[in-house]
Design a protein around this motif. Structure first.
Motif, PDB file in Angstrom:
ATOM      1  N   ALA A  73       0.887  -1.371   0.029  1.00 26.16           N
ATOM      2  CA  ALA A  73       0.061   0.038  -0.042  1.00 26.16           C
ATOM      3  C   ALA A  73       0.817   1.302  -0.074  1.00 26.16           C
ATOM      4  N   ILE A  74       2.088   1.309   0.898  1.00 24.60           N
ATOM      5  CA  ILE A  74       2.792   2.370   0.979  1.00 24.60           C
ATOM      6  C   ILE A  74       3.461   2.745  -0.414  1.00 24.60           C
ATOM      7  N   ILE A  75       3.740   1.658  -1.092  1.00 27.27           N
ATOM      8  CA  ILE A  75       4.784   1.759  -2.462  1.00 27.27           C
ATOM      9  C   ILE A  75       3.833   2.336  -3.487  1.00 27.27           C
ATOM     10  N   ALA A  85      11.111   7.083   1.113  1.00 21.18           N
ATOM     11  CA  ALA A  85      10.845   8.034   2.339  1.00 21.18           C
ATOM     12  C   ALA A  85       9.428   7.632   3.079  1.00 21.18           C
ATOM     13  N   ARG A  86       8.428   7.505   2.230  1.00 22.64           N
ATOM     14  CA  ARG A  86       7.178   6.973   3.074  1.00 22.64           C
ATOM     15  C   ARG A  86       7.274   5.657   3.693  1.00 22.64           C
ATOM     16  N   LYS A 164      -5.680   2.290  10.251  1.00 23.97           N
ATOM     17  CA  LYS A 164      -6.714   2.728   9.447  1.00 23.97           C
ATOM     18  C   LYS A 164      -6.115   4.202   9.151  1.00 23.97           C
ATOM     19  N   ALA A 165      -5.949   4.852  10.465  1.00 21.55           N
ATOM     20  CA  ALA A 165      -5.408   6.265  10.093  1.00 21.55           C
ATOM     21  C   ALA A 165      -4.121   6.548   9.662  1.00 21.55           C
ATOM     22  N   LEU A 170      -0.749   8.059   4.990  1.00 18.55           N
ATOM     23  CA  LEU A 170       0.615   7.835   3.966  1.00 18.55           C
ATOM     24  C   LEU A 170       0.372   7.337   2.839  1.00 18.55           C
ATOM     25  N   VAL A 171      -0.976   7.103   2.526  1.00 24.15           N
ATOM     26  CA  VAL A 171      -1.286   6.566   1.135  1.00 24.15           C
ATOM     27  C   VAL A 171      -2.187   7.376   0.391  1.00 24.15           C
TER      28      VAL A 171
END
Length: 399
Positions: A73-75, A85-86, A164-165, A170-171
């Motif tokens: 998800a972050i990627i 960085a994320r 969830k938050a 971040l996404v």
């Protein structure tokens, strides 16, 4: 964007490193990153991704289960220049204790520590995760549904509402759901039917809940409701989405980076804690090698079938139902799989998947970065497989 440096941030590694590149004449239609589940060990996957980003090897398909789904998800939810960085921000966030301050020892280099001290610190960090939860990830729940009032999404030892938050902060889910840029697949299991499913942005719009469902390992984490159904961690059934990537049709020439957090092979256990650890390794390793061996064999058979079909006279092809069926099965696609496997470190113990200490997270990250660099140090491994050997695997860990 360059990753910021701090004592709590993974190091950049060898500054003299020179990244390889795909051969100019490559015909890979899919560059896939496949991420297994494994809790706190998932920082290893972030290090692998950093190495791929250095090499400008940006995937167009990322598939994950459990912590692999969260990394996915972050990627997918960030532009390429911000992904490392994320990922660092995500891991720094969830590796901070939510209540008491971090231990000063989490900022120290443990390479010269005696093993008893390392084990003591690791146990302390794992105990804190069990009792306090993890910042931005999960928190203890009481009374664990023992009063009979719980629902499927509240029956668990921990509450994952904080996750969830964190994901929503971040996404960018609009970016994540643009399947033209990057396909995203995450695995989960339907609690009521027991069926394994993949949530995929080529078929539906994905939200934070889809990734939380993929990581909802019971009884620690609760089932997640999606469209009226309740879902648990995909690792309950299969802990890697590798097979989904390899067998999806239409088949395409594929370069696959499979990142495992559990090793199917290991030493015989000598005590009960080692038994628990070995059980986890075997249970969650998901038989990656079995999958690659099976698909490699099938691909050779499909290639052979295609060559045999060339021997059929032209006038016998058009109206022959057996020929048409054979044409559907034959395939000349080429598969190249890089297999990276996390290797246990000293005194990790059976709690390694829920030991979220910042020092350990940095070590995992550095291990992933080192391993992918060692793999990419063989530039010929990126070459297209040949027709004679259409499915190849590369693994620096074992010969």
């Amino acid at each position: 964007m360059a990753a910021r440096r701090s004592r709590s941030t993974p190091r950049r590694g060898n500054d003299s490193y020179r990244s390889p590149s795909l051969p100019a004449d490559h015909r890979y239609q899919v560059v896939a990153l496949v991420l297994q589940g494994g809790g706190a060990l998932g920082a290893y996957q972030a290090g692998v991704y950093q190495g791929l980003a250095e090499a400008q090897l940006h995937p167009n398909w990322v598939a994950g289960i459990s912590i692999g789904a969260l990394n996915a998800a972050i990627i997918a939810g960030n532009p390429p220049e911000r992904r490392v960085a994320r990922l660092q921000e995500f891991w720094e966030t969830i590796c901070r204790p939510p209540l008491l301050p971090s231990s000063p020892m989490s900022q120290l280099d443990a390479s010269a520590w005696p093993e008893p001290l390392i084990e003591l610190v690791n146990r302390w960090e794992a105990w804190r995760a069990l009792t306090e939860g993890q910042n931005g990830f999960f928190r203890p729940r009481a009374p664990f549904g023992l009063d009979g009032s719980a629902t499927p999404d509240t029956t668990s030892y921990y509450d994952t509402t904080p996750l969830k938050a964190t994901l929503e902060a971040l996404v960018d889910f609009d970016r994540l759901n643009d399947s033209r840029d990057l396909r995203v697949s995450v695995g989960a299991v339907n609690v009521a039917t027991g069926n394994f499913v993949y949530f995929d942005n080529t078929r539906e719009r994905l939200h934070a809940e889809h990734f939380m469902a993929s990581g909802a390992l019971p009884p620690g984490f609760p089932a997640v409701e999606i469209d009226g159904g309740y879902y648990w961690d995909g690792g309950v059934v299969s802990n890697t989405p590798l097979q989904e990537v390899l067998v999806t049709t239409p088949r395409r020439n594929s370069l696959v980076f499979q990142v495992d957090l559990w090793s199917a092979r290991g030493a015989l256990p000598g005590d009960l804690p080692a038994v628990v650890l070995r059980q986890k390794d075997i249970q969650y390793s998901s038989r990656t090698r079995m999958i690659t061996t099976y698909v490699a064999t099938m691909q050779k058979h499909r290639r052979l079938l295609g060559e045999l079909m060339k021997l059929v006279p032209e006038d016998a092809r058009e109206h022959n139902p057996w020929y048409r069926r054979a044409a559907e099965e034959a395939c000349d696609r080429l598969f190249n799989v890089f297999h990276l496997i996390y290797r246990d470190k000293r005194c990790e113990g059976s709690f390694k998947d829920f030991q979220f200490g910042a020092r350990t997270m940095r070590d995992h990250w550095e291990s992933g970065l080192e391993d992918i660099r060692r793999s990419l140090a063989h530039p010929d491994w990126l070459d297209m497989p040949t027709a004679e050997e259409p499915f190849v695997t590369h693994d620096v860990h074992r010969k």
